[in-house]
Design an enzyme around this catalytic site. Structure first.
Site, PDB file in Angstrom:
ATOM      1  N   LYS A 262       1.352  -1.284  -0.468  1.00  0.00           N
ATOM      2  CA  LYS A 262      -0.442  -0.065  -0.245  1.00  0.00           C
ATOM      3  C   LYS A 262       1.090   1.187  -0.115  1.00  0.00           C
ATOM      4  O   LYS A 262       2.049   1.342   0.913  1.00  0.00           O
ATOM      5  CB  LYS A 262      -1.190  -0.222   1.201  1.00  0.00           C
ATOM      6  CG  LYS A 262      -1.599   1.538   1.673  1.00  0.00           C
ATOM      7  CD  LYS A 262      -2.352   1.172   2.535  1.00  0.00           C
ATOM      8  CE  LYS A 262      -3.591   2.655   2.840  1.00  0.00           C
ATOM      9  NZ  LYS A 262      -4.441   2.940   3.817  1.00  0.00           N
ATOM     10  N   LYS A 274     -10.230  12.987   7.983  1.00  0.00           N
ATOM     11  CA  LYS A 274      -9.513  12.310   9.329  1.00  0.00           C
ATOM     12  C   LYS A 274      -9.668  13.463  10.149  1.00  0.00           C
ATOM     13  O   LYS A 274      -9.441  14.828   9.865  1.00  0.00           O
ATOM     14  CB  LYS A 274      -7.840  11.614   9.475  1.00  0.00           C
ATOM     15  CG  LYS A 274      -8.097  10.595   8.605  1.00  0.00           C
ATOM     16  CD  LYS A 274      -6.518   9.914   8.704  1.00  0.00           C
ATOM     17  CE  LYS A 274      -6.886   8.427   7.819  1.00  0.00           C
ATOM     18  NZ  LYS A 274      -7.586   7.303   9.220  1.00  0.00           N
ATOM     19  N   ASP A 285       1.371   6.342   5.146  1.00  0.00           N
ATOM     20  CA  ASP A 285       0.846   5.224   4.718  1.00  0.00           C
ATOM     21  C   ASP A 285       1.452   4.731   3.891  1.00  0.00           C
ATOM     22  O   ASP A 285       0.393   3.868   2.689  1.00  0.00           O
ATOM     23  CB  ASP A 285      -0.918   5.769   4.576  1.00  0.00           C
ATOM     24  CG  ASP A 285      -2.076   4.771   4.849  1.00  0.00           C
ATOM     25  OD1 ASP A 285      -2.010   3.909   5.616  1.00  0.00           O
ATOM     26  OD2 ASP A 285      -2.950   5.594   4.835  1.00  0.00           O
ATOM     27  N   ARG A 348      -7.070  -0.198   0.631  1.00  0.00           N
ATOM     28  CA  ARG A 348      -8.011  -1.392   0.059  1.00  0.00           C
ATOM     29  C   ARG A 348      -8.008  -1.859  -2.002  1.00  0.00           C
ATOM     30  O   ARG A 348      -8.402  -2.366  -2.037  1.00  0.00           O
ATOM     31  CB  ARG A 348      -9.194  -2.295   0.865  1.00  0.00           C
ATOM     32  CG  ARG A 348     -10.300  -1.279   0.741  1.00  0.00           C
ATOM     33  CD  ARG A 348     -11.755  -1.498   2.045  1.00  0.00           C
ATOM     34  NE  ARG A 348     -10.407  -0.798   3.230  1.00  0.00           N
ATOM     35  CZ  ARG A 348     -11.720  -1.440   4.270  1.00  0.00           C
ATOM     36  NH1 ARG A 348     -12.801  -2.235   4.486  1.00  0.00           N
ATOM     37  NH2 ARG A 348     -11.369  -0.864   5.193  1.00  0.00           N
TER      38      ARG A 348
HETATM   39  N1  BES Z   1      -4.456   4.340   6.507  1.00  0.00           N
HETATM   40  C1  BES Z   1      -5.278   3.942   7.564  1.00  0.00           C
HETATM   41  C2  BES Z   1      -5.018   3.099   8.934  1.00  0.00           C
HETATM   42  C3  BES Z   1      -4.871   3.742   9.386  1.00  0.00           C
HETATM   43  C4  BES Z   1      -4.784   3.636  11.203  1.00  0.00           C
HETATM   44  C5  BES Z   1      -3.309   3.881   9.618  1.00  0.00           C
HETATM   45  C6  BES Z   1      -3.937   4.206  12.059  1.00  0.00           C
HETATM   46  C7  BES Z   1      -2.201   3.600  11.029  1.00  0.00           C
HETATM   47  C8  BES Z   1      -2.403   4.326  12.014  1.00  0.00           C
HETATM   48  C9  BES Z   1      -6.537   3.148   6.940  1.00  0.00           C
HETATM   49  O1  BES Z   1      -6.763   4.125   5.513  1.00  0.00           O
HETATM   50  C10 BES Z   1      -7.943   3.659   7.581  1.00  0.00           C
HETATM   51  O2  BES Z   1      -8.192   5.229   7.858  1.00  0.00           O
HETATM   52  N2  BES Z   1      -8.752   2.928   7.671  1.00  0.00           N
HETATM   53  C11 BES Z   1     -10.003   3.176   7.928  1.00  0.00           C
HETATM   54  C12 BES Z   1     -11.147   2.135   7.635  1.00  0.00           C
HETATM   55  C13 BES Z   1     -12.245   2.422   8.028  1.00  0.00           C
HETATM   56  C14 BES Z   1     -12.820   4.073   7.054  1.00  0.00           C
HETATM   57  C15 BES Z   1     -13.316   1.367   7.607  1.00  0.00           C
HETATM   58  C16 BES Z   1      -9.878   3.027   9.715  1.00  0.00           C
HETATM   59  O3  BES Z   1      -8.850   2.076   9.804  1.00  0.00           O
HETATM   60  O4  BES Z   1     -10.330   3.505  10.534  1.00  0.00           O
HETATM   61 ZN    ZN Z   2      -4.944   4.666   4.878  1.00  0.00          ZN
HETATM   62 MN    MN Z   3      -7.824   5.556   4.685  1.00  0.00          MN
END
Ligand code: BES
Ligand code: ZN
Ligand code: MN
Length: 496
Positions: A262, A274, A285, A348
């Site tokens: 990724k 966010k 990321d 994803r």
């Molecule tokens: N890059 C984030 C995940 C992440 C969170 C990485 C904290 C490192 C530390 C990912 O793209 C994301 O935002 N995921 C969401 C998915 C959700 C919307 C289903 C999450 O985990 O909140």
């Molecule tokens: Zn992400």
């Molecule tokens: Mn994200």
């Protein structure tokens, strides 16, 4: 760190790193100097007076007697056979404490070549600093330990020398991963990620080293149907890329693996923006992409006889008038349609394109591993130091977890429960990009599984927690990018 060597001699003007272990619960300590015979009675008494305990991550510097300075690094409980990771961490903690020093010799328990290798790796990994963006304050920040010598009576043995050379390569490419992660998105875009990697490929010898690369720009991605990468990247002024690196060993490869990482150079969440607090950590990321690309280069540098095909889908997830909206439907390479209910579940989407592309390989693959900072749920489940392993093949998973344990990286298996899959159903498209919140890490894994042929051995590593250290440094792990996954991947390939 620019040099790691092995030595069986000691100079007078030396900084000498020694181990310190706890011998009993009452504060007893012992010096562990490996192959180096050293009279330490007098020092031991003053170390006790100073309150030294020999605990892990305790580093004590004292003026030397026969040498310039002693550096005592904690090994925890005294043992006849310290674990490789104990040695790695103790060497790393000392190395970190020696920033600003030009050279040091490490005399730690290293009776076997594996121990020696662990000490060298830890010492090298602990010498990392990231001062590239310090301007007027640069002089206030110490450079990392430059020259590392590992003390061993086996210094002239070929296997010992090879272990040291390997440690240097592993550290060099871990530094590349850390540098890429720590570089801010102002200076690391999908395009500049590709340029940095291709520069590293060239300095390793390019096709001479068995390495080839290809880059898809946004026009090609769009024309060829990479709807995930385009959908995530379309909100940004820094257009997306797909980077492909292949390593072909000389002779017939024992195995052939594909890696997919990724590569979100910054994740704002897109239109699902966010919160500001903590968003800066989202420069990390792209840790998965950095890890798989650098691992491929390390495997090439080590001349391992396994072929690797690596894919890094790269995009910046930004909110704008051109960003993907919640409810938009995109088409992943190969035709599956996805209703994007949450543009913050973007990893994803780019990985789906990457996984599909990886399986178009004309060569038969023995397995695919994707690496991603995919879910916050991963951090909730396993904390900040342990990565998760999911997949469709028990044997592949156990082999990987064994390799991870050898390398000293913490990975733990997680299930992909079939009953969670239905939560990804969409009323209008083939699938939605989010499902049940509970078990969010597993739901993300189940989403990816839809893009992998059932008979293709596949692993998904979620490294959201351990990729980026926002707490304090420990052992050989600095603050910021850690480089996790590289050592496990290299060790897996070494054992193939
Ligand atoms: N890059 C984030 C995940 C992440 C969170 C990485 C904290 C490192 C530390 C990912 O793209 C994301 O935002 N995921 C969401 C998915 C959700 C919307 C289903 C999450 O985990 O909140
Ligand atoms: Zn992400
Ligand atoms: Mn994200």
């Amino acid at each position: 760190m620019s040099t790691v060597k092995i030595t069986d001699g000691l100079l007078k003007d030396e900084v000498l790193v020694l181990g310190l272990a706890a011998t009993n619960a009452k504060g007893g300590i012992a010096i562990e100097s490996g192959d180096l015979a050293i009279d330490t009675k007098a020092i031991l008494a003053s170390l006790v007076d100073m309150g030294a305990t020999g605990a892990a991550d305790e580093v004590i510097k004292t003026p030397g007697t026969a040498v310039r300075m002693f550096v005592f690094t904690g090994l925890g409980k005294k043992s006849n056979s310290y674990s490789h990771e104990t040695l790695r961490r103790a060497a790393g903690a000392a190395s970190r404490a020696l920033a600003g020093t030009s050279a040091a010799t490490f005399a730690l328990p290293s009776s076997t070549v594996e121990n020696l290798s662990a000490v060298a790796e830890g010492a090298a990994l602990g010498a990392y600093v990231f001062n590239q963006f310090r301007g007027s304050s640069l002089s206030e920040h110490k450079p990392g330990l430059n020259t590392i010598a590992i003390y061993s009576k086996s210094a002239s043995r070929a296997d010992a020398k090879a272990a040291i050379a390997r440690a240097k390569i592993v550290a060099d490419y871990t530094f590349l991963v850390r540098d890429l992660i720590n570089t801010p998105p102002s200076h690391l875009t999908p395009d500049s990620f590709c340029k940095k990697l291709t520069a590293s490929i060239k300095s390793l010898g390019g096709s001479q080293a068995g390495l080839k690369f290809r880059i898809w720009d946004e026009k090609e991605l769009k024309a060829q149907g990479f709807g995930g990468i385009i959908g995530v990247g379309q909100g940004s002024a820094n257009p997306p890329r797909l980077l492909h690196i292949s390593y072909t060993p000389k002779g017939t490869p024992k195995k052939r693996f594909a890696f997919v990482g990724k590569g979100i150079t910054f994740d704002t969440g897109g239109l699902a923006l966010k919160p500001a607090k903590g968003m800066e950590a989202m420069k990390s990321d792209m840790s998965g992409a950095a890890a798989v690309c650098a691992a491929t280069l390390a495997i090439a540098a080590l001349k391992l006889d396994v072929a690797i095909e690596t894919w890094a889908p790269l995009a910046e997830n930004m909110p704008s008038d051109s960003a993907t909206r919640p409810s938009d439907i995109i088409t992943i390479l190969g035709g599956k349609t996805i209703e994007v209910l949450n543009p913050d579940a973007e990893g994803r989407l780019v990985l789906a394109d990457g996984l599909v592309k990886a399986q178009e390989s004309k060569n038969k693959l023995d397995g695919i591993i994707d690496v991603a900072t995919l879910t916050g749920a991963q951090v909730v489940a396993l904390g900040t130091r342990t990565g998760a392993v999911m997949g469709n093949n028990e044997e592949f998973s156990s082999t990987f977890i064994r390799a991870a344990a050898i390398s000293g990286e913490q990975f733990w298996p997680m299930p992909l429960p079939v009953e969670l899959r239905a939560s990804l159903d969409s009323p209008v498209a083939d699938m939605a990009n989010i499902g049940d919140k509970s078990g969010g890490m597993l739901v993300a894994g189940l989403f990816l599984k839809e893009f992998v042929a059932p008979d293709m051995p596949w692993l998904h590593l979620d490294i959201a927690g351990p990729a980026f250290n926002t707490a304090s440094a420990h052992g050989y792990t600095p603050v910021g990018g850690t480089g996790i996954a590289l050592r496990s991947l290299v060790t897996l390939v070494e054992g193939a």
